[in-house]
Scaffold this active site. Structure first.
Site, PDB file in Angstrom:
ATOM      1  N   HIS A  96       0.497  -1.415   0.503  1.00  0.00           N
ATOM      2  CA  HIS A  96       0.073  -0.328   0.061  1.00  0.00           C
ATOM      3  C   HIS A  96       0.984   1.488  -0.182  1.00  0.00           C
ATOM      4  O   HIS A  96       0.445   2.333   0.444  1.00  0.00           O
ATOM      5  CB  HIS A  96      -0.980  -0.115   1.600  1.00  0.00           C
ATOM      6  CG  HIS A  96      -2.666  -0.945   1.003  1.00  0.00           C
ATOM      7  ND1 HIS A  96      -2.531  -1.391   0.073  1.00  0.00           N
ATOM      8  CD2 HIS A  96      -2.957  -1.583   2.098  1.00  0.00           C
ATOM      9  CE1 HIS A  96      -3.348  -2.540   0.380  1.00  0.00           C
ATOM     10  NE2 HIS A  96      -3.649  -2.763   1.520  1.00  0.00           N
ATOM     11  N   HIS A 169     -10.058   2.079  -0.113  1.00  0.00           N
ATOM     12  CA  HIS A 169      -9.895   0.583   0.573  1.00  0.00           C
ATOM     13  C   HIS A 169     -11.090   0.451   1.991  1.00  0.00           C
ATOM     14  O   HIS A 169     -10.679   0.760   3.494  1.00  0.00           O
ATOM     15  CB  HIS A 169      -8.221   0.976   1.390  1.00  0.00           C
ATOM     16  CG  HIS A 169      -8.061  -0.358   2.103  1.00  0.00           C
ATOM     17  ND1 HIS A 169      -8.863  -0.764   3.126  1.00  0.00           N
ATOM     18  CD2 HIS A 169      -7.049  -1.078   1.466  1.00  0.00           C
ATOM     19  CE1 HIS A 169      -8.381  -2.221   3.210  1.00  0.00           C
ATOM     20  NE2 HIS A 169      -6.612  -2.394   2.566  1.00  0.00           N
ATOM     21  N   GLU A 306     -11.816  -3.464  -3.294  1.00  0.00           N
ATOM     22  CA  GLU A 306     -10.268  -2.583  -3.753  1.00  0.00           C
ATOM     23  C   GLU A 306     -10.194  -3.325  -5.081  1.00  0.00           C
ATOM     24  O   GLU A 306      -9.567  -4.211  -5.652  1.00  0.00           O
ATOM     25  CB  GLU A 306      -9.075  -2.940  -3.404  1.00  0.00           C
ATOM     26  CG  GLU A 306      -9.127  -2.663  -1.839  1.00  0.00           C
ATOM     27  CD  GLU A 306      -8.126  -3.793  -0.634  1.00  0.00           C
ATOM     28  OE1 GLU A 306      -6.944  -3.456  -0.591  1.00  0.00           O
ATOM     29  OE2 GLU A 306      -8.755  -4.835  -0.056  1.00  0.00           O
TER      30      GLU A 306
HETATM   31  C1  GLA Z   1      -5.346  -5.414   1.625  1.00  0.00           C
HETATM   32  C2  GLA Z   1      -4.383  -6.822   1.412  1.00  0.00           C
HETATM   33  C3  GLA Z   1      -4.409  -7.087   2.771  1.00  0.00           C
HETATM   34  C4  GLA Z   1      -3.876  -6.093   3.966  1.00  0.00           C
HETATM   35  C5  GLA Z   1      -5.270  -5.366   3.874  1.00  0.00           C
HETATM   36  C6  GLA Z   1      -5.181  -3.621   5.055  1.00  0.00           C
HETATM   37  O1  GLA Z   1      -6.575  -5.674   1.568  1.00  0.00           O
HETATM   38  O2  GLA Z   1      -5.002  -6.889   0.871  1.00  0.00           O
HETATM   39  O3  GLA Z   1      -3.364  -8.345   3.020  1.00  0.00           O
HETATM   40  O4  GLA Z   1      -3.255  -5.508   3.879  1.00  0.00           O
HETATM   41  O5  GLA Z   1      -4.936  -4.309   2.715  1.00  0.00           O
HETATM   42  O6  GLA Z   1      -4.798  -4.515   6.471  1.00  0.00           O
END
Ligand code: GLA
Length: 342
Positions: A96, A169, A306
């Protein structure tokens, strides 16, 4: 974040009482009120009304994630013959956007025109920030319409070639009760294949058919029905935490990718997107542990849809490219539409 930086929350409303609140810290959707089948409004995303809990280490609630959402293996990629090293903030991966991704900066907002239901936020990411090459100017516009849809439109330009993957997100819980799990929600994903992962949640490169597996959401399934099946991919993700390869027709317009319904309240959400993939993450890392400020959310009380390019694309030449070059404009749109089931 610099001390004394002002953070604002803007509110967008439509003619039917739907209300979206967006915070400039992380360009985050912090609240989204939609009606149930009796017209009762409730917030359907996990989030906070104030800044303090967001500054604690919280998992990207509603935030705009970038410069590259999801994982890059070992935080490394090669572009035009040059190797780049990013912060490894998720085991050996970069996740991220790194340690101080786009979710941890204050975006500037164009003050909304009175009567308008759109908010445009901008963030300029410096050359070399979090290891990424090139100064990148990114914009995200939230637009709430009277047809009960919230569109999230992304645009970016760069001064040097760079990977880009901008993603919202939000954690959805259509029951409106953040204490309830989302395991009874019904989900449909318009995808024939998904990208299986290794033990570090990095795609192996295979595009695997969803047929005969707990990953088949081509018809509506209750999320909790198969989440604890014995399945090597589910154990790796501690549940669902995978990228689905969306079925596309080649249209430039956002296409239907997912439908999420809470049978009890009747709230339903359709997701349309221009993106090729969708990470369905079932909130497996939410653990209800206090973060030092504000309320916390428990295991599987929110799920993320997402819309994105595939994880680790810079290291998978066969995946759709995420490289943006000077002179090009990055453009992606995701539209969330709200309806009720009788
Ligand atoms: C995304 C990732 C997860 C986790 C979340 C945040 O969805 O794929 O594995 O890192 O973000 O906690």
């Amino acid at each position: 974040m610099r001390r004394n930086t002002l953070v604002h929350i803007y509110t967008l409303t439509n003619g039917h009482g739907i209300e979206a609140r967006i915070m400039t810290y992380g360009a985050a959707l912090v609240s989204l009120k939609t009606p149930d089948r009796n017209g009762k409004l409730a917030n359907v995303v996990l989030g906070f009304d104030s800044l303090d809990p967001c500054l604690a280490a919280v998992p990207y609630y509603g935030a705009t994630v970038g410069r590259y959402a999801n994982r890059i293996a070992n935080g490394r990629f090669t572009l035009d013959g040059k190797c780049y090293q990013l912060p490894q903030n998720n085991g050996t991966n970069s996740l991220h956007g790194g340690t101080l991704g786009f979710d941890k900066h204050v975006w500037s907002a164009d003050p909304p025109v009175p009567g308008s239901s759109a908010l445009r936020l901008s963030y300029v990411s410096a050359d070399g920030e979090e290891g990424y090459p090139g100064r990148l100017t990114a914009h995200v516009t939230y637009r709430l319409s009277d047809d009960d849809s919230l569109s999230i439109e992304y645009q970016a330009v760069t001064a040097a070639p760079t990977p880009v993957n901008l993603v919202n997100h939000a954690y959805f819980n259509l029951s409106g009760d953040p204490q309830a799990t989302v395991l009874d929600h019904l989900l449909t994903l318009r995808a024939e294949r998904f990208t299986p992962v290794d033990a570090a949640l990095i795609p192996t490169g295979e595009l695997r058919s969803v047929a005969d597996s707990p990953f088949d959401f081509r018809l509506p399934h209750v999320i909790g029905a198969r989440i604890d099946d014995s399945d090597a991919q589910l154990s790796r993700g501690n549940g669902y935490d995978h990228n689905w390869v969306l079925s596309k027709t080649g249209s430039q317009e956002p296409e239907l990718a997912a439908v999420l319904t809470d049978p009890r309240s009747g709230r339903s959400m359709e997701v349309r997107t221009t993106q090729p993939g969708m990470q369905f993450y079932s909130g497996n890392f939410l653990d209800g542990k206090p973060t030092g400020a504000g309320s916390v959310f428990a295991y599987r009380t929110g799920l993320c849809l997402e819309t994105q390019h595939f994880p680790d694309s810079p290291n998978h030449p066969a995946f759709p490219s995420t490289i943006l070059r000077p002179g090009q404009t990055y453009r992606e749109t995701t539209v969330l539409s709200f309806l009720v089931q009788p």
